[in-house]
Design an enzyme around this catalytic site. Structure first.
Site, PDB file in Angstrom:
ATOM      1  CB  CYS A  36      -0.888  -0.169   1.177  1.00 17.42           C
ATOM      2  SG  CYS A  36      -1.770   1.419   1.485  1.00 17.42           S
ATOM      3  CB  CYS A  60      -0.340   2.209   3.910  1.00 14.14           C
ATOM      4  SG  CYS A  60      -1.799   1.726   3.560  1.00 14.14           S
ATOM      5  CG  ASP A  61       3.376   0.972   4.474  1.00 12.40           C
ATOM      6  OD1 ASP A  61       2.808   1.725   5.405  1.00 12.40           O
ATOM      7  OD2 ASP A  61       3.331  -0.149   4.217  1.00 12.40           O
TER       8      ASP A  61
HETATM    9  C1  LIG Z   1       0.584  -4.714   5.172  1.00 10.57           C
HETATM   10  C2  LIG Z   1      -0.496  -3.573   5.082  1.00 10.57           C
HETATM   11  C3  LIG Z   1      -0.477  -2.393   5.715  1.00 10.57           C
HETATM   12  C4  LIG Z   1      -1.383  -1.466   5.899  1.00 10.57           C
HETATM   13  N1  LIG Z   1      -1.234  -0.243   6.361  1.00 10.57           N
HETATM   14  C5  LIG Z   1      -2.160   0.748   6.230  1.00 10.57           C
HETATM   15  C6  LIG Z   1      -1.948   1.892   6.954  1.00 10.57           C
HETATM   16  O1  LIG Z   1      -0.764   2.259   7.208  1.00 10.57           O
HETATM   17  N2  LIG Z   1      -2.893   2.798   6.969  1.00 10.57           N
HETATM   18  C7  LIG Z   1      -4.215   2.488   6.464  1.00 10.57           C
HETATM   19  O2  LIG Z   1      -5.254   3.234   6.463  1.00 10.57           O
HETATM   20  N3  LIG Z   1      -4.517   1.295   5.892  1.00 10.57           N
HETATM   21  C8  LIG Z   1      -3.459   0.283   5.570  1.00 10.57           C
HETATM   22  N4  LIG Z   1      -3.497  -0.825   5.035  1.00 10.57           N
HETATM   23  C9  LIG Z   1      -5.028  -0.912   4.550  1.00 10.57           C
HETATM   24  C10 LIG Z   1      -5.929  -1.239   5.633  1.00 10.57           C
HETATM   25  O3  LIG Z   1      -5.147  -2.641   6.494  1.00 10.57           O
HETATM   26  C11 LIG Z   1      -7.160  -1.894   5.353  1.00 10.57           C
HETATM   27  O4  LIG Z   1      -7.952  -1.114   4.254  1.00 10.57           O
HETATM   28  C12 LIG Z   1      -8.158  -2.330   6.410  1.00 10.57           C
HETATM   29  O5  LIG Z   1      -7.594  -3.235   7.275  1.00 10.57           O
HETATM   30  C13 LIG Z   1      -9.458  -2.824   5.851  1.00 10.57           C
HETATM   31  O6  LIG Z   1     -10.340  -3.120   6.928  1.00 10.57           O
HETATM   32  P1  LIG Z   1     -11.564  -4.257   6.715  1.00 10.57           P
HETATM   33  O7  LIG Z   1     -12.271  -4.252   8.165  1.00 10.57           O
HETATM   34  O8  LIG Z   1     -12.387  -4.072   5.617  1.00 10.57           O
HETATM   35  O9  LIG Z   1     -10.709  -5.522   6.571  1.00 10.57           O
HETATM   36  P2  LIG Z   1      -9.579  -6.382   7.093  1.00 10.57           P
HETATM   37  O10 LIG Z   1      -8.765  -5.483   7.999  1.00 10.57           O
HETATM   38  O11 LIG Z   1      -8.883  -7.114   5.934  1.00 10.57           O
HETATM   39  O12 LIG Z   1     -10.315  -7.553   8.254  1.00 10.57           O
HETATM   40  C14 LIG Z   1     -10.894  -8.505   7.543  1.00 10.57           C
HETATM   41  C15 LIG Z   1     -11.465  -9.385   8.716  1.00 10.57           C
HETATM   42  O13 LIG Z   1     -12.299 -10.544   8.206  1.00 10.57           O
HETATM   43  C16 LIG Z   1     -11.858 -11.507   8.763  1.00 10.57           C
HETATM   44  N5  LIG Z   1     -12.492 -12.790   8.036  1.00 10.57           N
HETATM   45  C17 LIG Z   1     -12.439 -12.926   6.813  1.00 10.57           C
HETATM   46  N6  LIG Z   1     -13.098 -14.243   6.322  1.00 10.57           N
HETATM   47  C18 LIG Z   1     -13.637 -14.810   7.593  1.00 10.57           C
HETATM   48  C19 LIG Z   1     -14.338 -15.743   7.884  1.00 10.57           C
HETATM   49  N7  LIG Z   1     -14.914 -16.816   7.135  1.00 10.57           N
HETATM   50  N8  LIG Z   1     -14.772 -16.025   9.236  1.00 10.57           N
HETATM   51  C20 LIG Z   1     -14.437 -15.106  10.176  1.00 10.57           C
HETATM   52  N9  LIG Z   1     -13.622 -13.931  10.040  1.00 10.57           N
HETATM   53  C21 LIG Z   1     -13.133 -13.840   8.581  1.00 10.57           C
HETATM   54  C22 LIG Z   1     -10.375 -11.620   8.881  1.00 10.57           C
HETATM   55  O14 LIG Z   1     -10.063 -12.406   9.863  1.00 10.57           O
HETATM   56  C23 LIG Z   1     -10.313 -10.141   9.325  1.00 10.57           C
HETATM   57  O15 LIG Z   1     -10.398  -9.990  10.758  1.00 10.57           O
HETATM   58  C24 LIG Z   1      -2.642  -1.731   5.137  1.00 10.57           C
HETATM   59  C25 LIG Z   1      -2.886  -3.053   4.683  1.00 10.57           C
HETATM   60  C26 LIG Z   1      -1.809  -3.949   4.684  1.00 10.57           C
HETATM   61  C27 LIG Z   1      -2.152  -5.238   4.246  1.00 10.57           C
END
Ligand SMILES: Cc1cc2nc3c(=O)[nH]c(=O)nc-3n(C[C@H](O)[C@H](O)[C@H](O)COP(=O)(O)OP(=O)(O)OC[C@H]3O[C@@H](n4cnc5c(N)ncnc54)[C@H](O)[C@@H]3O)c2cc1C
Length: 363
Positions: free
Chosen positions: A167, A170-171
């Protein structure tokens, strides 16, 4: 085809207002199981924010957090500097632990299990978790996020947050004045590369073919940028560095020759896959593979099923946008439950006997 958002004509979720002791005790016909007001699948910023809001609305949310991936994508990163409220930044896992604690403070029941089956049609939804337990719920929030595609290299995970990133937004800031690389050939790879030139001295764009998939306009942007160098027909086969990325091993996809590229950062921009396997046959998806929602709401094509976070977002995919989307889903759930509970009460009044029909009160 545009999604069909036709609401259910008649939903009877019980006359008891949501979030009350009575509604929590409501039983289902096929078992001795509570019908929860809301079950949230996913525990990233979207899931936990939805849990905070529905918890504060006294809906006693159950969060199916995932067995090994609880906390979501931010568990894989180090410092998060762009989440509002933390002047000096915060470590990703600490931010997620704080969100979880905040949700639990308002009564969220967080379970470290995977949902393995969802049955989302009908008034009462069924959520089967690993081990076979079936939860029942009036509403479900899908907050399963999206998985960035990985190169599949041994050191990729180890150096994630230590030079390897998915990302740029982000970084990118962490790579000021450095020499870094981006892998990919689509629009998003070129967008990441051009964005990163704001910080890095040099960005090497590595692509395994001899032409980009990206649109003409994006390609021109890359070709015209003096800070971007393009390496055609190369693929990354190794990443080295003790505690931080130092060097990439590249293989020429035509000749097979191997070369080294010294860089301090590697951005992997080869796409992402919304995690929709569990429900893609039940709710409509967009052409990008994200969950289709109605306008700015979180409403999917199924009544009582809402989506939040990266699973519905092909564009922004940030922690703060996911959190905002979790808030939207929680408010939509509240409105849905209130509306259907009011409708059920109206129906009760319509079917209740009139004063004339009632038996006279004893004197
Ligand atoms: C390495 C990295 C660094 C990042 N750094 C930043 C940053 O600095 N700033 C920023 O704003 N964004 C950052 N992002 C982006 C940010 O992390 C995502 O946009 C955000 O986490 C999305 O949130 P979400 O809740 O939609 O999904 P996610 O954070 O992906 O969470 C999804 C959840 O669903 C759960 N799940 C999926 N399938 C199932 C299932 N069948 N049963 C139970 N649970 C399930 C997973 O376990 C997880 O807990 C980064 C992403 C990555 C990969």
């Amino acid at each position: 085809m545009s999604p069909d958002f036709t609401p259910a004509l008649k939903l009877d979720l019980g006359a008891t207002p949501p979030g009350t002791a009575e509604s929590d005790q409501q039983q289902v016909a096929d078992g001795d199981s509570t019908v929860h007001d809301v079950v949230i699948v996913g525990s990233g910023p979207a899931g936990y924010t939805a849990a905070i809001y529905t918890g504060r609305a006294n809906l006693k949310p159950v969060v199916i957090a995932g067995s090994v991936t609880a906390g979501g994508d931010l568990m894989q990163t180090t410092e998060v500097e762009n989440y509002p409220g933390f002047t000096d930044g915060i470590m990703g896992p600490e931010l997620m632990a704080t969100m979880q604690a905040q949700a639990e403070r308002f009564g969220a029941d967080v379970r470290y299990e995977d949902a393995v089956k969802l049955e989302l049609d009908g008034e009462v939804k069924k959520i089967t978790v690993e081990g076979g337990e079936v939860l029942h719920a009036k509403t479900v929030i899908l907050a399963t996020g999206s998985a960035y595609r990985e190169l599949g290299l041994e050191d990729e995970k180890r150096l994630s947050g230590h030079g390897v990133s998915w990302c740029a937004t982000c970084d990118g800031f962490f790579f000021k004045g450095q020499n870094i690389a981006v892998v990919g050939g689509g629009d998003s790879a070129i967008e990441e590369a051009t964005f990163l030139t704001k910080f890095a001295d040099k960005v090497t764009l590595i692509h395994r073919r001899d032409e980009f998939r990206a649109s003409e306009i994006m390609q021109k942007r890359a070709f015209d940028d003096p800070k971007i160098e393009i390496l055609w027909n190369k693929q990354v086969i190794g990443i080295s560095g003790e505690s931080k990325v130092q060097e990439l091993s590249l293989e020429d996809t035509v000749t097979g020759d191997v070369s080294a590229l010294p860089v301090t950062g590697l951005f992997v921009a080869i796409g992402s896959d919304p995690r929709t396997d569990l429900f893609k046959d039940q709710v409509e998806l967009t052409p990008e593979g994200t969950v289709a929602v109605q306008g700015r709401s979180s409403k999917t094509t199924l009544p009582g099923v809402f989506a939040a976070g990266d699973v519905l977002d092909p564009t922004y995919r940030q922690a703060v946008t996911a959190a905002g989307s979790g808030c939207v889903a929680a408010i939509d759930v509240e409105h849905y439950l209130a509306e259907h509970s009011a409708r059920a009460q109206d129906q009760d009044q319509l079917t209740a006997p009139s004063a004339a029909q009632r038996s006279p009160l004893p004197h």
